[in-house]
Scaffold this active site. Structure first.
Site, mmCIF file in Angstrom:
data_model
loop_
_atom_site.group_PDB
_atom_site.id
_atom_site.type_symbol
_atom_site.label_atom_id
_atom_site.label_comp_id
_atom_site.label_asym_id
_atom_site.label_seq_id
_atom_site.Cartn_x
_atom_site.Cartn_y
_atom_site.Cartn_z
ATOM 1 N N LYS A 82 -13.513 -4.368 2.670
ATOM 2 C CA LYS A 82 -12.823 -3.074 2.791
ATOM 3 C C LYS A 82 -13.819 -1.959 2.484
ATOM 4 O O LYS A 82 -14.685 -2.126 1.607
ATOM 5 C CB LYS A 82 -11.664 -3.065 1.775
ATOM 6 C CG LYS A 82 -10.783 -1.822 1.799
ATOM 7 C CD LYS A 82 -9.665 -1.972 0.761
ATOM 8 C CE LYS A 82 -8.733 -0.787 0.723
ATOM 9 N NZ LYS A 82 -7.666 -0.948 -0.296
ATOM 10 N N SER A 157 -3.151 -0.346 1.621
ATOM 11 C CA SER A 157 -4.284 0.306 2.238
ATOM 12 C C SER A 157 -5.340 -0.665 2.778
ATOM 13 O O SER A 157 -6.192 -0.240 3.546
ATOM 14 C CB SER A 157 -4.931 1.259 1.224
ATOM 15 O OG SER A 157 -5.417 0.546 0.112
ATOM 16 N N SER A 181 -1.794 -2.797 -2.274
ATOM 17 C CA SER A 181 -2.643 -2.681 -1.084
ATOM 18 C C SER A 181 -3.290 -3.951 -0.571
ATOM 19 O O SER A 181 -3.845 -3.944 0.515
ATOM 20 C CB SER A 181 -3.749 -1.664 -1.342
ATOM 21 O OG SER A 181 -3.236 -0.391 -1.113
HETATM 22 N N1 GLN Z 1 0.640 2.357 -1.162
HETATM 23 C C1 GLN Z 1 0.216 2.553 -2.513
HETATM 24 C C2 GLN Z 1 -0.408 3.907 -2.670
HETATM 25 O O1 GLN Z 1 -0.525 4.575 -1.722
HETATM 26 C C3 GLN Z 1 -0.713 1.466 -2.944
HETATM 27 C C4 GLN Z 1 -2.111 1.714 -2.588
HETATM 28 C C5 GLN Z 1 -3.076 0.712 -3.158
HETATM 29 O O2 GLN Z 1 -2.691 -0.314 -3.714
HETATM 30 N N2 GLN Z 1 -4.348 1.068 -3.051
HETATM 31 O O3 GLN Z 1 -0.770 4.311 -3.726
#
Ligand code: GLN
Length: 478
Positions: A82, A157, A181
């Site tokens: 990532k 994400s 994420s």
């Molecule tokens: N969707 C969550 C957020 O936007 C989780 C994101 C993540 O785990 N990086 O914060």
């Protein structure tokens, strides 16, 4: 074909074929590069290390041929990362324009450890900017598509990582999980996603979003590979004071789960107003399957479900506003060419470099930390976090695992939630608890909707209980 049955689902299979001379790492790398080009329309990769990977593969094949015992445990593993993980002398942007052109001088400890075991890095994949989002609809690098239905998002994400594994462009992908994420995109794409205990894997070299929540995670075709990767990456690191000094078990050698587990679930989650019938049915069926296999599955009270999201978004935006203050046009990446004064340099670099969602969160975080509002928001959210922790730990004293859906719905359509941030935030309701409390959680595929969209569930375990979690998830009982 965008989705194909994976050529290999475990590194063990690959090693068997390498040993038998049925394949080589060069041939495997060529296969994955071919898959990357066949699936270009999914917009998974921001950068493919093609030449470099082939050269390295040839070196490793040579080393293996000369002495099969000389290669590391990850020889044969082709992985993607990532775009929030630093890899020495390679670009890393956090999916942001603010780090455009930035090359890291060092590698994340997690990556360093994989490289030391001869893993092969094939490329850097798309994500939500700085991990802030749930759909990988990146404002700078475009949307990544779900290979099961290209009109849908892969989740986020770590959406690039999930799609990369789903579309068989690599064996394993490394992501990060601050509030779901790794697990939510894994569920949307029908692969396994492990978020370890907070502190289990060093965060050194992971671009920070919310430091008391962030954890590097693994997306894979199998729990076996997740176990091996965890084993290699976990453990204390002098560069991350929050990394745990607890000994690292041989996760990859964990025997199948024997005995009967006690599993809790929340009726309030299964019957939550936001839940899609297909996800609800999959959860109920899994509960029945577990019961049929002799496990004890009980609904327990958890009064805080609807407080999780507000508290999470107060705390993570507060931490993000502080973490992201380092991107100022001076130290890293992009500096606005329009700026005439110092003040303009900061303002324009940040205005041009950050996307809308990141700006929204920086502003929200700055607000909840501001003098007049600190106690009303930040302090209060910390208290809510403590209550959630206490109740969660209490449940896990009595039960081995907590079973939850990963997301209220399967993958949504591109564009469906990107105009209403609150709708997207609310979809994190089931994943955030593990990050609020630091416990490990693993998403695993359980089936598909009628339209063929993957459905995933997750199990959360006790702190540092990854071995139990992995062995239960790999167990053939279900
Ligand atoms: N969707 C969550 C957020 O936007 C989780 C994101 C993540 O785990 N990086 O914060």
């Amino acid at each position: 074909m965008l989705t194909v049955p994976p050529k290999y689902t475990t590194l063990t299979q690959i090693r068997t074929d390498l040993t038998a001379g049925k394949t080589t790492l060069v041939a495997l790398t060529e296969y994955y590069l071919q898959r990357i080009s066949e699936t270009e329309e999914l917009n998974i990769y921001l950068e493919v290390y093609a030449e470099e990977a082939l050269a390295k593969a040839a070196d490793l094949d040579k080393k293996f041929k000369e002495n099969p015992a000389s290669v590391g445990k990850m020889y044969g593993a082709v992985i993607s990362i990532k775009d929030v993980l630093c890899y020495a002398n390679h670009k890393v942007t956090g999916g942001s324009k603010i780090l455009e052109g930035f090359e890291s001088l060092f590698s994340a400890t997690a990556i360093e450890r994989c490289l030391a075991e001869d893993a092969l890095l094939i490329g850097r994949v798309n994500c939500d900017e700085f991990g802030m989002g749930s759909a990988t609809e990146n404002p700078h690098y475009g949307v990544t598509r779900n290979a099961a239905d290209t009109n849908r998002v892969p989740g986020g994400s770590s959406g690039g990582s999930a799609a990369a594994v789903q579309a068989d462009t690599c064996l394993v992908s490394l992501g990060s999980d601050t509030g779901g994420s790794v697990r939510q995109p894994a569920a949307f794409c029908g692969v396994y996603g492990l978020k370890p205990t907070y502190g289990r894997i060093s965060r050194y070299g992971l671009l920070a979003y919310a430091s008391s929540f962030d954890q590097i995670g693994i997306l894979a075709h199998s729990p076996q590979d997740a176990a091996l990767f965890l084993e290699i990456m976990a453990g204390q690191d002098e560069y991350d004071a929050t990394s745990s000094s607890k000994a690292v078990p041989a996760y990859s050698q964990t025997p199948p789960f024997s005995g009967k587990a006690k599993i809790a679930y929340f009726d309030t989650a299964v019957n939550h107003a936001s839940i899609d019938p297909a996800v609800r049915n999959a959860t109920l069926q899994t509960i029945e399957k577990y019961r049929a296999a002799g496990h004890v599955v009980v609904s327990v009270d958890f009064a805080y479900l609807d407080y999780i999201i507000p508290a999470y978004y107060v705390l993570t935006t507060a931490e993000a506003s502080s973490n992201l203050s380092r991107y100022d046009g001076v130290r890293y990446g992009r500096r606005s060419p329009e700026a005439q004064t110092v003040d303009e340099m900061y303002r324009l670099s940040r205005t041009e470099g950050f996307g809308k969602e990141v700006k929204r969160r920086i502003m929200l975080g700055t607000f909840v930390l501001s003098a007049g509002y600190y106690d009303a928001y930040y302090t209060k959210a910390q208290k809510v976090r403590r209550l959630i922790q206490q109740r969660t730990f209490e449940i896990l004293e009595e039960y081995d695992f907590i079973l939850m859906p990963v997301a209220p719905s399967p993958a949504w359509k591109i564009g469906e939630k990107n105009t209403d941030p609150v709708a997207a935030y609310l979809a994190d309701i089931f994943t955030v608890q593990a990050n609020m409390t630091g416990i490990p959680a693993m998403a695993f595929p359980v089936g598909e909707t009628e339209e063929g969209l993957p459905i995933g569930l997750q199990l959360m375990g006790r702190k540092f209980g990854e071995a139990e979690l992995l062995s239960f998830v790999s167990n053939g009982d279900f």
